[in-house]
Write a protein that holds these residues in place. Structure first.
Motif, PDB file in Angstrom:
ATOM      1  N   LEU A 132       4.196   2.445  -9.171  1.00 46.28           N
ATOM      2  CA  LEU A 132       4.757   3.656  -8.928  1.00 46.28           C
ATOM      3  C   LEU A 132       3.277   4.587  -9.117  1.00 46.28           C
ATOM      4  CD1 LEU A 132       8.159   4.580 -10.708  1.00 46.28           C
ATOM      5  CD2 LEU A 132       7.748   4.313  -8.324  1.00 46.28           C
ATOM      6  N   SER A 133       2.732   4.239 -10.119  1.00 44.19           N
ATOM      7  CA  SER A 133       1.262   5.038 -10.505  1.00 44.19           C
ATOM      8  C   SER A 133       0.414   4.499  -9.440  1.00 44.19           C
ATOM      9  CB  SER A 133       0.576   4.535 -11.675  1.00 44.19           C
ATOM     10  OG  SER A 133       1.619   4.870 -12.810  1.00 44.19           O
ATOM     11  N   ARG A 134       0.373   3.404  -8.669  1.00 44.26           N
ATOM     12  CA  ARG A 134      -0.502   3.005  -7.665  1.00 44.26           C
ATOM     13  C   ARG A 134      -0.533   3.705  -6.472  1.00 44.26           C
ATOM     14  NH1 ARG A 134      -0.418  -3.263  -5.451  1.00 44.26           N
ATOM     15  NH2 ARG A 134      -1.036  -3.647  -7.759  1.00 44.26           N
ATOM     16  N   PHE A 135       0.699   4.115  -6.066  1.00 44.72           N
ATOM     17  CA  PHE A 135       0.914   4.813  -5.087  1.00 44.72           C
ATOM     18  C   PHE A 135       1.137   6.400  -5.157  1.00 44.72           C
ATOM     19  CE2 PHE A 135       2.307   0.539  -4.066  1.00 44.72           C
ATOM     20  CZ  PHE A 135       1.444   0.304  -2.890  1.00 44.72           C
ATOM     21  N   GLY A 136       0.543   6.826  -6.273  1.00 42.22           N
ATOM     22  CA  GLY A 136       0.533   8.344  -6.516  1.00 42.22           C
ATOM     23  C   GLY A 136       1.679   9.002  -6.811  1.00 42.22           C
ATOM     24  N   VAL A 137       2.962   8.073  -7.172  1.00 45.52           N
ATOM     25  CA  VAL A 137       4.094   8.734  -7.487  1.00 45.52           C
ATOM     26  C   VAL A 137       4.224   9.298  -9.222  1.00 45.52           C
ATOM     27  CG1 VAL A 137       6.452   8.409  -7.792  1.00 45.52           C
ATOM     28  CG2 VAL A 137       5.443   7.475  -6.016  1.00 45.52           C
ATOM     29  N   THR A 138       4.504  10.653  -9.162  1.00 44.86           N
ATOM     30  CA  THR A 138       4.434  11.326 -10.496  1.00 44.86           C
ATOM     31  C   THR A 138       5.879  10.894 -11.123  1.00 44.86           C
ATOM     32  OG1 THR A 138       2.932  13.024  -9.713  1.00 44.86           O
ATOM     33  CG2 THR A 138       4.167  13.342 -11.776  1.00 44.86           C
ATOM     34  N   TYR A 139       5.825  10.468 -12.463  1.00 42.40           N
ATOM     35  CA  TYR A 139       7.164   9.951 -12.956  1.00 42.40           C
ATOM     36  C   TYR A 139       7.133  10.326 -14.467  1.00 42.40           C
ATOM     37  CZ  TYR A 139       4.776   5.821 -14.465  1.00 42.40           C
ATOM     38  OH  TYR A 139       3.950   4.907 -15.241  1.00 42.40           O
ATOM     39  N   GLU A 140       8.193  10.415 -15.179  1.00 48.20           N
ATOM     40  CA  GLU A 140       8.399  10.679 -16.461  1.00 48.20           C
ATOM     41  C   GLU A 140       9.165   9.645 -16.993  1.00 48.20           C
ATOM     42  OE1 GLU A 140       9.671  14.533 -17.874  1.00 48.20           O
ATOM     43  OE2 GLU A 140       8.862  15.504 -15.744  1.00 48.20           O
TER      44      GLU A 140
END
Length: 305
Positions: A132-140
């Motif tokens: 998720l981080s690799r593809f720029g998805v912001t998550y919590e």
């Protein structure tokens, strides 16, 4: 679909969902792909301020150990709501799903699932987060996210939107690796999500889909032209241009008639001659005016109409 429990704001007796299911793989890459698909859909429908919450529920063995630890934490807690008092002995995991602000305050020091994950489940979860981080998805990371159903395993996620109050989840899902077998089917791993249409409609822009974008019809003559038109159609759609084409072998007259019935503002005519010259005929349906446009420039020209 229909709910059995008492209806309330944002949770109607009859409701509608947009669902995605992916079966047959336990790879964390599939978890990431499903979440990426969900976020792309919500982006395209212009969902406003929202947050992606992610957690791992682990495998059944992880959950069993966690439930024991959570049960010990809850056993002497006072002030829980009536539902949570019942759940702490029957299914303590469900206490974490309580929407009561008072119960949430009591649970702030409760054990978290991540601390009970075995090495395989932890590695699976970390890989999902890495992708998720690799593809720029912001998550919590949401350590108390358990979803509302007991069949979830490993990855669980929700998208919550601003402006919906306590029932703020517009989409959610996760893994349910044992569900197919439990229902009498094969033992297949699976992951999916559901988007709540009723809640989503409450937070989408009122003018969504009502812009002045032009409709384009691609009239292709011959197999080679249809192949080129199909590729062009996908490019146009990715650029936000509404496009249609006919997949049969109709005459130009029949395709122009179809374009008219579909309400196309413009028709692009592509045949063998257009493929040779690299230029297509672009006709304005309202006036019949026609001009030649280079095939390579068509997406840019149509997007600017």
């Amino acid at each position: 679909m229909f709910r059995y429990e008492r209806p309330q704001k944002g949770r109607y007796r009859q409701f509608h969902q947009i669902n995605c299911e992916a079966l047959g793989s336990n790879a964390p890459e599939l978890d990431a792909e499903v979440i990426l698909l969900l976020m792309e859909i919500l982006k395209r429908v212009q969902l406003g301020a929202s947050r992606l919450l992610v957690n791992s529920l682990g495998c059944p063995d992880c959950q069993q150990k966690f439930k024991a630890g959570l049960g010990l934490f809850l056993i002497n807690k006072e002030g829980l709501c009536e539902d949570c008092q019942r759940r702490r002995t029957t299914n303590p995991l469900r206490v974490l799903d309580c929407k009561s602000a008072h119960c949430k305050e009591i649970l702030k020091d409760a054990p978290v699932l991540r601390d009970y994950l075995d090495p395989d489940c932890l590695a699976h979860f970390n890989r999902v987060l890495e992708l998720l981080s690799r593809f720029g998805v912001t998550y919590e990371e949401a350590p108390r996210l358990v979803r509302g159903l007991d069949y979830y395993t490993r990855t669980a996620f929700e998208v919550v939107a601003v402006g919906l109050g306590a029932q703020d989840a517009v989409a959610g899902g996760g893994r349910y690796n044992g569900l197919a077998k439990e229902l009498g089917g094969p033992d297949l791993p699976a992951i999916g999500f559901a988007i709540g249409e009723d809640r989503l409609m409450e937070v989408l822009p009122e003018n969504l889909g009502q812009g002045d974008g032009k409709k384009v019809f691609l009239a292709a003559l011959g197999a080679n032209a249809r192949d080129k038109a199909f590729s062009l159609l996908q490019t146009l759609r990715q650029a936000g241009v509404a496009g249609e084409m006919d997949f049969g072998d109709r005459s130009l007259k029949a395709q122009m008639s179809l374009a008219d019935r579909l309400g196309a503002d413009y028709t692009v005519i592509i045949g063998d001659r257009e493929l040779e010259t690299g230029k297509a005929a672009l006709r304005r349906m309202a006036t019949g005016d026609q001009q030649e446009v280079a095939l390579s420039l068509l997406p840019m020209v149509l997007a600017g109409l």
